[in-house]
Design an enzyme around this catalytic site. Structure first.
Site, PDB file in Angstrom:
ATOM      1  N   ASN A 202       0.808  -1.222   0.000  1.00  0.00           N
ATOM      2  CA  ASN A 202       0.000   0.000   0.000  1.00  0.00           C
ATOM      3  C   ASN A 202       0.842   1.272   0.000  1.00  0.00           C
ATOM      4  O   ASN A 202       0.316   2.372   0.207  1.00  0.00           O
ATOM      5  CB  ASN A 202      -0.957   0.007   1.200  1.00  0.00           C
ATOM      6  CG  ASN A 202      -0.221   0.072   2.536  1.00  0.00           C
ATOM      7  OD1 ASN A 202       0.978  -0.136   2.616  1.00  0.00           O
ATOM      8  ND2 ASN A 202      -0.960   0.350   3.593  1.00  0.00           N
ATOM      9  N   PHE A 204       2.996   4.313  -1.648  1.00  0.00           N
ATOM     10  CA  PHE A 204       2.849   5.020  -2.918  1.00  0.00           C
ATOM     11  C   PHE A 204       3.359   6.443  -2.806  1.00  0.00           C
ATOM     12  O   PHE A 204       3.637   6.957  -1.713  1.00  0.00           O
ATOM     13  CB  PHE A 204       1.370   5.038  -3.357  1.00  0.00           C
ATOM     14  CG  PHE A 204       0.464   5.798  -2.418  1.00  0.00           C
ATOM     15  CD1 PHE A 204       0.335   7.172  -2.500  1.00  0.00           C
ATOM     16  CD2 PHE A 204      -0.266   5.127  -1.449  1.00  0.00           C
ATOM     17  CE1 PHE A 204      -0.491   7.879  -1.644  1.00  0.00           C
ATOM     18  CE2 PHE A 204      -1.098   5.820  -0.575  1.00  0.00           C
ATOM     19  CZ  PHE A 204      -1.211   7.206  -0.685  1.00  0.00           C
ATOM     20  N   HIS A 235       3.912   7.930   1.067  1.00  0.00           N
ATOM     21  CA  HIS A 235       3.488   6.970   2.084  1.00  0.00           C
ATOM     22  C   HIS A 235       4.413   5.756   2.020  1.00  0.00           C
ATOM     23  O   HIS A 235       4.351   4.973   1.075  1.00  0.00           O
ATOM     24  CB  HIS A 235       2.040   6.538   1.837  1.00  0.00           C
ATOM     25  CG  HIS A 235       1.550   5.486   2.788  1.00  0.00           C
ATOM     26  ND1 HIS A 235       0.573   4.571   2.446  1.00  0.00           N
ATOM     27  CD2 HIS A 235       1.896   5.195   4.067  1.00  0.00           C
ATOM     28  CE1 HIS A 235       0.341   3.777   3.466  1.00  0.00           C
ATOM     29  NE2 HIS A 235       1.133   4.127   4.462  1.00  0.00           N
ATOM     30  N   GLY A 379      -5.067   8.374   0.853  1.00  0.00           N
ATOM     31  CA  GLY A 379      -6.082   7.607   0.139  1.00  0.00           C
ATOM     32  C   GLY A 379      -5.475   6.384  -0.528  1.00  0.00           C
ATOM     33  O   GLY A 379      -4.440   5.868  -0.100  1.00  0.00           O
ATOM     34  N   SER A 380      -6.114   5.928  -1.605  1.00  0.00           N
ATOM     35  CA  SER A 380      -5.620   4.767  -2.332  1.00  0.00           C
ATOM     36  C   SER A 380      -5.829   4.965  -3.821  1.00  0.00           C
ATOM     37  O   SER A 380      -6.888   4.629  -4.351  1.00  0.00           O
ATOM     38  CB  SER A 380      -6.331   3.503  -1.872  1.00  0.00           C
ATOM     39  OG  SER A 380      -5.900   2.389  -2.638  1.00  0.00           O
ATOM     40  N   MET A 381      -4.886   5.555  -4.478  1.00  0.00           N
ATOM     41  CA  MET A 381      -4.829   5.750  -5.937  1.00  0.00           C
ATOM     42  C   MET A 381      -5.979   6.608  -6.474  1.00  0.00           C
ATOM     43  O   MET A 381      -5.752   7.692  -6.984  1.00  0.00           O
ATOM     44  CB  MET A 381      -4.795   4.411  -6.674  1.00  0.00           C
ATOM     45  CG  MET A 381      -3.595   3.560  -6.356  1.00  0.00           C
ATOM     46  SD  MET A 381      -3.455   2.117  -7.436  1.00  0.00           S
ATOM     47  CE  MET A 381      -4.979   1.233  -7.118  1.00  0.00           C
ATOM     48  N   HIS A 404      -5.050   6.685  10.632  1.00  0.00           N
ATOM     49  CA  HIS A 404      -3.858   6.728   9.767  1.00  0.00           C
ATOM     50  C   HIS A 404      -4.197   6.487   8.307  1.00  0.00           C
ATOM     51  O   HIS A 404      -3.348   6.648   7.426  1.00  0.00           O
ATOM     52  CB  HIS A 404      -2.849   5.677  10.221  1.00  0.00           C
ATOM     53  CG  HIS A 404      -3.036   4.317   9.611  1.00  0.00           C
ATOM     54  ND1 HIS A 404      -4.205   3.607   9.720  1.00  0.00           N
ATOM     55  CD2 HIS A 404      -2.196   3.550   8.874  1.00  0.00           C
ATOM     56  CE1 HIS A 404      -4.070   2.445   9.097  1.00  0.00           C
ATOM     57  NE2 HIS A 404      -2.871   2.386   8.569  1.00  0.00           N
ATOM     58  N   GLY A 405      -5.420   6.055   8.027  1.00  0.00           N
ATOM     59  CA  GLY A 405      -5.815   5.742   6.653  1.00  0.00           C
ATOM     60  C   GLY A 405      -7.287   5.390   6.634  1.00  0.00           C
ATOM     61  O   GLY A 405      -7.989   5.548   7.636  1.00  0.00           O
ATOM     62  N   LYS A 480       3.590   3.479  -7.854  1.00  0.00           N
ATOM     63  CA  LYS A 480       3.457   2.394  -6.890  1.00  0.00           C
ATOM     64  C   LYS A 480       4.479   1.301  -7.208  1.00  0.00           C
ATOM     65  O   LYS A 480       5.027   1.247  -8.292  1.00  0.00           O
ATOM     66  CB  LYS A 480       2.069   1.777  -6.950  1.00  0.00           C
ATOM     67  CG  LYS A 480       0.971   2.637  -6.384  1.00  0.00           C
ATOM     68  CD  LYS A 480      -0.333   1.878  -6.297  1.00  0.00           C
ATOM     69  CE  LYS A 480      -0.255   0.733  -5.312  1.00  0.00           C
ATOM     70  NZ  LYS A 480      -0.088   1.167  -3.919  1.00  0.00           N
TER      71      LYS A 480
END
Length: 481
Positions: A202, A204, A235, A379-381, A404-405, A480
């Site tokens: 995770n 990136f 991250h 976030g995530s992408m 934290h996320g 990534k």
């Protein structure tokens, strides 16, 4: 177990001494998120933590909480500094996995025409995943030991950082008490070539734009002035060195805990007394990983600045590429907190949780002491990230912590069953997001749908008053592993 709902955003699992609980568990979540936590081992793991020797007040599960290794990710627990334990599994394998944010004076209109060129340059400059070029800087044994002790200070001396970079980093980019002699040869071997690398999973790097500003005063202190401004978020953590340190000391604790009369509900919570020989050795090695992780993110920052200089043909000072802040996620630190009306020294275990101290705390850089500590939710992408600022309720409710996320909803195996690379890429392209990745595998594992809704998680933190919204950021380009 007896669960009590307290308002819309808190659940309490009452202390049950018949199963060894020493304190209650407090869960901060809405009904939907709490239901998801009950569907895996999140709450069970928090109850297990509440049985550890020296645990104080209550165990906390934050809204991004989910099942982890022994200790839930998104969990916080404090242990008496003299009578309590320290637990490698309660910190995590990626010691000081964390997030840092860099601001620029560029706007979306400046970056969009050069986005693919910029992301490609970043991807070629900063090693990711299992790249043959492991890191930006390969260290000799003596250089590595200096980094482990001095953290960002070593990078300042070698032209990779400024004093301002260090000042705007948690602990000034160097936590005291690190001792490389407590770090194994294997951890040294893994860490020496990896400084300045993102890793995989995770982790990136995102080029983002400011989507919306919620707290103009706090944003301006951070140098975030306008919607549409460009930021860069990193991250990652302590790479193979931190993972090996956790592995090594989990074995130490698994071998040693019985001699101290410690009874465990789960071997993954293997621990030793904080003031034992084994506990002191782990803390000295853990602090080495702390300093390595801050140095890793700083080295990446240096190469980001160089990429921006090349692509935009302007110096980093002309681009105003300043560090906003750098926060740690997986940690165990000695702090002072109020327990039963009395301030005392405790070991705060934050696993997948970020420190979120309010205004006035001396641990916060002078620049932010008036507004509170900046914290970030990556976030995530394809999803947003958030800038928050710590508030007084964090001390009352969560031992100075926040999320934290977003927190995972779906395992990596399940992600591959439900999604494929083509789907994910097409989804990102529709949003105008350009991605470069070492493998297709990690892209599928990190598709935004495998995570909880980051906006919901940020809103719960805001509504609880533990860390409140400053700005929402959305991705334009991603690299990534």
């Amino acid at each position: 177990m007896e669960v009590t709902k307290i308002g819309n955003l808190e659940y309490r699992i009452e202390m049950d001494s018949s199963i060894g609980m020493k304190v209650p568990v407090r869960v901060f979540a809405n009904e939907d998120l709490f239901g998801k936590m009950m569907s895996d081992r999140t709450i069970e793991q928090a109850i297990n933590v509440s049985t550890l020797p020296g645990v104080q007040k209550n165990v906390i599960v934050l809204p991004d909480g989910h099942q982890g290794y022994g200790f839930p990710v998104g969990g916080v627990a404090i242990m008496d500094a003299e009578r309590g334990v320290i637990s490698p599994g309660s910190v995590g394998y990626d010691i000081n996995c964390g997030v840092r944010l860099i601001r620029t004076n560029l706007t979306e209109s400046d970056v969009k025409p050069k986005l693919q060129e910029l992301i490609t340059d970043l991807f070629e400059s900063i090693p990711v995943g299992m790249s043959k070029r492991e890191g930006c800087i390969h260290l000799s044994r003596s250089e590595l030991d200096e980094v482990l002790v001095r953290g960002i200070g070593w990078l300042i001396d070698h032209g990779y950082a400024t004093k301002e970079d260090a000042e705007l980093c948690e602990e000034g980019g160097c936590i005291i008490g690190a001792d490389p002699s407590k770090v194994s040869e294997e951890a040294h071997r893994r860490g020496a070539p990896q400084l300045g690398s993102l890793g995989s999973g995770n982790h990136f790097l995102e080029v983002q734009k400011v989507d919306k500003i919620f707290d103009k005063e706090a944003a301006e202190v951070m140098g975030i002035t306008n919607e549409g401004d460009i930021t860069v978020l990193i991250h990652c953590g302590s790479r193979g060195l931190g993972h090996q340190i956790c592995t090594d000391y989990l074995k130490v604790c698994e071998y040693s805990y019985k001699k101290y009369g410690i009874k465990l509900p789960d071997r993954q919570l293997a621990c030793v007394p904080n003031i034992s020989e084994e506990g002191e050795s782990y803390k000295k090695a853990m602090n080495c990983a702390f300093n390595y992780a801050w140095s890793n993110r700083q080295t990446i920052t240096h190469w980001i600045r160089k990429s921006f200089e090349r692509v935009f043909n302007r110096s980093e000072s002309d681009l105003d590429m300043k560090l906003v802040y750098d926060v740690a996620h997986n940690s165990a630190k000695v702090e002072k907190h109020v327990v039963d009306g009395e301030e005392k020294s405790v070991i705060v275990h934050r696993k997948g949780a970020t420190r979120a101290f309010p205004a006035g705390r001396v641990e916060i850089p002078q620049k932010y002491r008036r507004i509170g500590q900046p914290t970030f939710i990556p976030g995530s992408m394809g999803s947003a990230s958030w800038i928050l600022v710590g508030k007084p309720n964090s001390l009352d409710l969560t031992f100075g912590s926040t999320v934290h996320g977003a927190g995972r909803l779906m395992s990596r195996t399940a992600a591959h069953k439900n999604y494929n690379y083509k789907q994910v890429i097409e989804q990102l392209q529709k949003k105008g997001i350009f991605i470069k990745s070492m493998t297709r595998y990690d892209v599928v594992e990190e598709t935004p749908e495998v995570y909880k809704d980051v906006d919901t998680v940020a809103t719960i933190s805001h509504d609880l008053g533990i860390a409140t919204k400053v700005a929402r950021l959305v991705p334009l380009g991603v690299i990534k592993g």
